[in-house]
Scaffold this active site. Structure first.
Site, PDB file in Angstrom:
ATOM      1  N   TYR A  53       0.832  -1.203   0.000  1.00  0.00           N
ATOM      2  CA  TYR A  53       0.000   0.000   0.000  1.00  0.00           C
ATOM      3  C   TYR A  53       0.871   1.259   0.000  1.00  0.00           C
ATOM      4  O   TYR A  53       1.899   1.315   0.688  1.00  0.00           O
ATOM      5  CB  TYR A  53      -0.935   0.018   1.194  1.00  0.00           C
ATOM      6  CG  TYR A  53      -2.051  -1.003   1.139  1.00  0.00           C
ATOM      7  CD1 TYR A  53      -2.274  -1.773  -0.001  1.00  0.00           C
ATOM      8  CD2 TYR A  53      -2.879  -1.204   2.230  1.00  0.00           C
ATOM      9  CE1 TYR A  53      -3.297  -2.702  -0.042  1.00  0.00           C
ATOM     10  CE2 TYR A  53      -3.916  -2.126   2.197  1.00  0.00           C
ATOM     11  CZ  TYR A  53      -4.113  -2.883   1.064  1.00  0.00           C
ATOM     12  OH  TYR A  53      -5.126  -3.805   1.028  1.00  0.00           O
ATOM     13  N   SER A 217     -13.805  -4.350  -0.113  1.00  0.00           N
ATOM     14  CA  SER A 217     -14.680  -3.648  -1.061  1.00  0.00           C
ATOM     15  C   SER A 217     -16.150  -3.888  -0.735  1.00  0.00           C
ATOM     16  O   SER A 217     -16.928  -4.315  -1.599  1.00  0.00           O
ATOM     17  CB  SER A 217     -14.384  -4.054  -2.504  1.00  0.00           C
ATOM     18  OG  SER A 217     -14.951  -3.132  -3.418  1.00  0.00           O
ATOM     19  N   LEU A 219     -18.529  -1.923  -0.505  1.00  0.00           N
ATOM     20  CA  LEU A 219     -19.428  -1.090  -1.314  1.00  0.00           C
ATOM     21  C   LEU A 219     -19.180  -1.282  -2.809  1.00  0.00           C
ATOM     22  O   LEU A 219     -19.663  -0.491  -3.624  1.00  0.00           O
ATOM     23  CB  LEU A 219     -19.270   0.396  -0.956  1.00  0.00           C
ATOM     24  CG  LEU A 219     -19.484   0.776   0.516  1.00  0.00           C
ATOM     25  CD1 LEU A 219     -19.476   2.287   0.676  1.00  0.00           C
ATOM     26  CD2 LEU A 219     -20.782   0.185   1.053  1.00  0.00           C
ATOM     27  N   GLY A 221     -16.547  -0.831  -4.743  1.00  0.00           N
ATOM     28  CA  GLY A 221     -15.911   0.316  -5.378  1.00  0.00           C
ATOM     29  C   GLY A 221     -16.785   1.550  -5.431  1.00  0.00           C
ATOM     30  O   GLY A 221     -16.639   2.386  -6.328  1.00  0.00           O
ATOM     31  N   GLY A 222     -17.708   1.687  -4.447  1.00  0.00           N
ATOM     32  CA  GLY A 222     -18.601   2.836  -4.393  1.00  0.00           C
ATOM     33  C   GLY A 222     -19.945   2.597  -5.045  1.00  0.00           C
ATOM     34  O   GLY A 222     -20.869   3.405  -4.895  1.00  0.00           O
ATOM     35  N   LEU A 223     -20.095   1.482  -5.744  1.00  0.00           N
ATOM     36  CA  LEU A 223     -21.339   1.190  -6.455  1.00  0.00           C
ATOM     37  C   LEU A 223     -22.541   1.125  -5.518  1.00  0.00           C
ATOM     38  O   LEU A 223     -23.655   1.517  -5.890  1.00  0.00           O
ATOM     39  CB  LEU A 223     -21.195  -0.135  -7.201  1.00  0.00           C
ATOM     40  CG  LEU A 223     -22.309  -0.524  -8.164  1.00  0.00           C
ATOM     41  CD1 LEU A 223     -22.323   0.398  -9.373  1.00  0.00           C
ATOM     42  CD2 LEU A 223     -22.144  -1.973  -8.616  1.00  0.00           C
ATOM     43  N   LEU A 224     -22.323   0.628  -4.282  1.00  0.00           N
ATOM     44  CA  LEU A 224     -23.423   0.454  -3.328  1.00  0.00           C
ATOM     45  C   LEU A 224     -23.539   1.613  -2.350  1.00  0.00           C
ATOM     46  O   LEU A 224     -24.264   1.523  -1.370  1.00  0.00           O
ATOM     47  CB  LEU A 224     -23.218  -0.855  -2.559  1.00  0.00           C
ATOM     48  CG  LEU A 224     -23.168  -2.119  -3.431  1.00  0.00           C
ATOM     49  CD1 LEU A 224     -22.769  -3.325  -2.591  1.00  0.00           C
ATOM     50  CD2 LEU A 224     -24.516  -2.368  -4.097  1.00  0.00           C
ATOM     51  N   GLY A 225     -22.842   2.698  -2.634  1.00  0.00           N
ATOM     52  CA  GLY A 225     -22.840   3.840  -1.722  1.00  0.00           C
ATOM     53  C   GLY A 225     -23.724   4.994  -2.155  1.00  0.00           C
ATOM     54  O   GLY A 225     -23.479   6.140  -1.774  1.00  0.00           O
ATOM     55  N   GLY A 226     -24.748   4.709  -2.968  1.00  0.00           N
ATOM     56  CA  GLY A 226     -25.627   5.776  -3.442  1.00  0.00           C
ATOM     57  C   GLY A 226     -25.061   6.505  -4.643  1.00  0.00           C
ATOM     58  O   GLY A 226     -25.236   7.712  -4.796  1.00  0.00           O
TER      59      GLY A 226
END
Length: 331
Positions: A53, A217, A219, A221-226
């Protein structure tokens, strides 16, 4: 904060895991330390990182940021269950790894753990994880290296990440035959409402062998975050995996149905996605990787969120899982 045992171990960990992948690339050191302070204050005691990282020419930078935070106060390390990972090439980006400078040979495991301990400014790692399978190194060699590190007090437990079910079984069967080590105690896998393939083999194997499941992950990659709601309101637009999914009309309609359902229930999509994972069998806690303090606050609310049976059923209808194994693919 709520706590649970990590798999079959006696180790107590928080139901949320603080992911640190954004520390360095997305979040500067000062803000990263503030997020870690807030997480610890909120009761999150499980911090996850990896030696790669920081990415690119800054590989290792995230571990350094965490190490500098530990150096600020002995209390920080004492209260933290620290997990890091190794496998990848730590050399310059785009340059092939020098022989034995990546993967899971005994030589590279020894080299990698010593380098991580230095960057993290600590003398031990609570959960040392294999970031990927190594098809060329036998588990007999891997466990011999791990036994030595445990005897030296450099690591306490061992986990896997991105392992298929058969490799979890193979690793722990060989550990049991050798004796001296309890084998893998956790598995980090890609698992969320929109990506449920882990339910077919990985999670059943983890449950059978007593591994705690740590979804990454959560969410997608943000898909499930609205993401659609944010797009319409002029907020942050989807990128990467989320953008690719939304480009498909069928997938976009699925995400729209998901957001409409949660809007009807008055629940934020990202919080619902995390809360759903906390209801799943075998799941210890999802990894949340906040870039800001506000994102951490949202994740914390998910721990207290109770999803009704009606809502859970509706979520299953929008995102149906594969079903039990082997029936899901056999009958």
């Amino acid at each position: 904060m709520k706590y649970t045992q990590l798999g079959r171990t006696g180790l107590k960990v928080s139901r949320l895991v603080l992911g640190t992948m954004n520390f360095g690339p997305q979040t500067n050191e000062t803000d990263s330390h503030a997020i870690m302070d807030a997480a610890l204050d909120a009761g999150i005691n499980y911090f996850d990182t990896a030696n790669v990282y920081g990415w690119g020419e800054n590989k290792g930078r995230t571990e350094e940021i965490i190490g500098n935070w530990f150096a600020k106060s002995p209390d920080h390390r004492d209260k933290t269950v620290l997990a890091t990972k190794m496998y990848g090439n730590m050399g310059a980006e785009g340059v092939p790894a020098w022989p034995n400078h990546d993967k899971l040979s005994a030589l590279n495991i020894r080299r990698a753990v010593d380098a991580s301990l230095k960057r993290l400014q600590t003398d031990y790692i609570d959960v040392y994880q294999f970031h990927h399978v190594d098809r060329d190194t036998p588990f007999e060699e891997i466990w011999q290296a791990i036994d030595t590190l445990i005897q030296q007090g450099k690591i306490l437990y061992v986990g896997s990440s991105n392992f298929p079910g058969y490799k979890i079984a193979q690793a722990n069967e060989i550990a049991a035959r050798r004796g001296g080590t309890i084998g893998l105690v956790s598995e980090q896998c890609l698992y969320n409402l929109a990506e449920r393939r882990a339910e077919m083999e990985v999670i059943p194997a983890a449950q059978e062998y007593g591994l705690g499941v740590i979804p990454w992950s959560p969410l997608q990659g943000g898909l499930l975050g609205g993401v659609i709601k944010k797009e319409i309101s002029g907020g942050r637009r989807a990128s990467g995996r989320a953008a690719d999914t939304l480009a498909n009309p069928t997938s976009r309609a699925q995400i729209q149905a998901y957001e409409d359902l949660l809007d009807k229930h008055g629940i934020e999509p990202g919080e619902a996605a995390l809360a759903w994972l906390l209801t799943r069998p075998g799941v210890t806690g999802p990894i949340v990787g906040p870039r800001t303090a506000e994102q951490l606050d949202s994740a914390l609310r998910a721990v207290e969120l109770e999803l009704s049976e009606e809502l859970l059923t509706s979520l299953d209808e929008i995102f149906p899982g594969p079903g039990p194994s082997p029936e899901a693919f056999a009958w």
